[in-house]
Design a protein around this motif. Structure first.
Motif, short mmCIF file in Angstrom:
data_model
loop_
_atom_site.label_atom_id
_atom_site.label_comp_id
_atom_site.label_asym_id
_atom_site.label_seq_id
_atom_site.Cartn_x
_atom_site.Cartn_y
_atom_site.Cartn_z
N PRO A 155 13.20 21.93 41.93
CA PRO A 155 14.16 21.89 43.04
C PRO A 155 14.91 20.57 43.10
CG PRO A 155 11.93 21.52 43.86
CD PRO A 155 11.79 21.85 42.40
N ILE A 156 16.15 20.63 43.55
CA ILE A 156 16.95 19.45 43.85
C ILE A 156 17.07 19.37 45.37
CG2 ILE A 156 19.20 18.33 43.63
CD1 ILE A 156 17.70 18.43 40.99
N PHE A 157 16.55 18.31 45.94
CA PHE A 157 16.63 18.10 47.39
C PHE A 157 17.96 17.42 47.71
CE2 PHE A 157 12.21 18.63 46.51
CZ PHE A 157 11.64 19.18 47.64
N ALA A 158 18.71 18.00 48.63
CA ALA A 158 20.02 17.46 48.98
C ALA A 158 20.26 17.65 50.47
CB ALA A 158 21.11 18.18 48.18
N LYS A 159 21.22 16.91 51.00
CA LYS A 159 21.61 17.10 52.39
C LYS A 159 22.92 17.88 52.43
CE LYS A 159 19.39 13.05 54.42
NZ LYS A 159 19.58 11.76 55.14
N SER A 177 25.86 18.95 57.41
CA SER A 177 25.37 18.57 58.74
C SER A 177 24.16 17.64 58.65
CB SER A 177 25.00 19.84 59.54
OG SER A 177 23.98 20.56 58.89
N GLY A 178 23.82 17.22 57.44
CA GLY A 178 22.73 16.25 57.28
C GLY A 178 21.35 16.86 57.15
N THR A 179 21.26 18.17 57.09
CA THR A 179 19.97 18.85 56.96
C THR A 179 19.56 18.90 55.48
OG1 THR A 179 20.48 20.23 58.87
CG2 THR A 179 18.71 20.99 57.42
N ILE A 180 18.29 18.61 55.21
CA ILE A 180 17.79 18.68 53.83
C ILE A 180 17.62 20.14 53.42
CG2 ILE A 180 15.83 18.19 52.31
CD1 ILE A 180 15.43 15.59 53.81
N VAL A 181 18.24 20.48 52.31
CA VAL A 181 18.12 21.82 51.73
C VAL A 181 17.64 21.67 50.29
CG1 VAL A 181 19.97 22.73 53.17
CG2 VAL A 181 20.52 21.87 50.88
N ILE A 182 17.26 22.78 49.70
CA ILE A 182 16.86 22.77 48.29
C ILE A 182 17.90 23.53 47.49
CG2 ILE A 182 15.23 23.83 46.66
CD1 ILE A 182 12.98 22.80 48.34
N GLN A 183 18.42 22.87 46.47
CA GLN A 183 19.36 23.51 45.57
C GLN A 183 18.59 24.12 44.40
OE1 GLN A 183 22.14 20.46 44.44
NE2 GLN A 183 23.26 20.56 46.36
N ASP A 184 18.90 25.37 44.11
CA ASP A 184 18.31 26.07 42.97
C ASP A 184 19.40 26.27 41.92
OD1 ASP A 184 17.14 27.75 41.13
OD2 ASP A 184 16.25 29.09 42.62
N PRO A 229 12.41 30.51 38.60
CA PRO A 229 12.28 30.73 40.05
C PRO A 229 11.63 29.59 40.82
CG PRO A 229 11.24 32.53 38.77
CD PRO A 229 11.49 31.40 37.84
N ILE A 230 11.19 28.53 40.14
CA ILE A 230 10.42 27.47 40.80
C ILE A 230 11.14 26.86 42.01
CG2 ILE A 230 9.53 25.10 40.50
CD1 ILE A 230 7.60 27.10 39.38
N PRO A 231 12.43 26.50 41.93
CA PRO A 231 13.06 25.89 43.10
C PRO A 231 13.04 26.77 44.35
CG PRO A 231 14.39 25.50 41.16
CD PRO A 231 13.34 26.49 40.76
N SER A 268 8.20 27.88 50.22
CA SER A 268 6.88 27.39 50.63
C SER A 268 6.97 26.20 51.57
CB SER A 268 6.03 27.04 49.40
OG SER A 268 6.55 25.91 48.74
N LEU A 269 8.07 25.45 51.49
CA LEU A 269 8.27 24.30 52.37
C LEU A 269 9.10 24.65 53.61
CD1 LEU A 269 9.02 21.45 49.78
CD2 LEU A 269 6.86 21.93 50.95
N GLY A 270 9.56 25.89 53.68
CA GLY A 270 10.36 26.30 54.83
C GLY A 270 11.76 25.72 54.82
N LYS A 271 12.28 25.40 53.63
CA LYS A 271 13.62 24.83 53.52
C LYS A 271 14.64 25.91 53.13
CE LYS A 271 12.28 20.47 53.93
NZ LYS A 271 12.63 19.68 55.14
#
Length: 202
Positions: free
Chosen positions: A63-67, A70-77, A94-96, A102-105
């Motif tokens: 996963p790539i963690f990005a904002k 609106s500044g919310t952290i999301v996961i880019q797949d 499918p890992i990201p 699993s992290l609720g993102k």
């Protein structure tokens, strides 16, 4: 075996970071836990995710963690195709999304194949990459994005990475390098408006 290196990495990170380890199954989780315990690594900050994988390079398929805006952290797949089809990848791709769920993102699916090691960002809008590991259309076992032009790739990088300037290197292909010359093996931006690279002899 790379076990000792991974144990050392987990130990170095766990005091200040949450460490997420993807274990192939519960038996592998038990084996890893025993290795950590034997090395007296505290496991308070170590979290296990159970998911079958084809390989260990989460830097490239993870996963790539990005904002978002609106500044919310999301996961880019971003898509992953086994470095252009050189290796099996159906369990890694499918890992990201798995991690995000699993992290609720919120998971954002990006319409492009791109390995984590393929891009280098300076934190101020500059992205550097090699053409050979992203947009090259040959050889057959190195194609990530069939038919994609440099201009199309840049539109996606600007949208999802916030890049304002993109530096392309040609890169290349050598049999020993499954990545087709990832930028992470060539150059790195470091603080102070500097870049680190290596001597040609290295």
């Amino acid at each position: 075996s790379l076990d000792a290196t991974w144990v050392a990495m987990a130990n170095a990170l766990q005091s200040n970071e949450k460490v997420h380890i993807i274990a192939y199954n519960t038996a592998e989780q038990a084996r890893i836990t025993a290795l950590l315990n034997d090395a007296s690594v505290p496991i308070t900050n170590i979290d296990f995710k159970i998911h079958e994988t084809n390989d260990v390079w989460v830097r490239d398929n993870g996963p790539i963690f990005a904002k978002n805006l609106s500044g919310t952290i999301v996961i880019q797949d971003w898509g992953f195709n086994g470095w252009g089809g050189k290796h099996n990848y159906t369990k890694c791709d499918p890992i990201p999304t798995f991690i995000g769920s699993s992290l609720g993102k919120t998971v954002v699916n990006v319409p492009m194949v791109n390995e984590g090691g393929s891009v280098e960002l300076d934190g101020h809008g500059v992205l550097m990459a090699t053409k050979s590991s992203i947009i090259s259309q040959s050889p057959a076992n190195s194609v990530r994005n069939s038919g994609m032009t440099q201009a199309q790739a840049e539109v996606i990088f600007k949208k999802y990475y916030g890049a304002k300037k993109i530096i392309w290197l040609d890169g290349g292909f050598i049999p020993e390098d499954v990545t087709d010359m990832h930028i992470d093996g060539i150059a790195k931006f470091v603080p102070g408006n500097k870049m680190v690279t290596m001597n040609n002899a290295d």
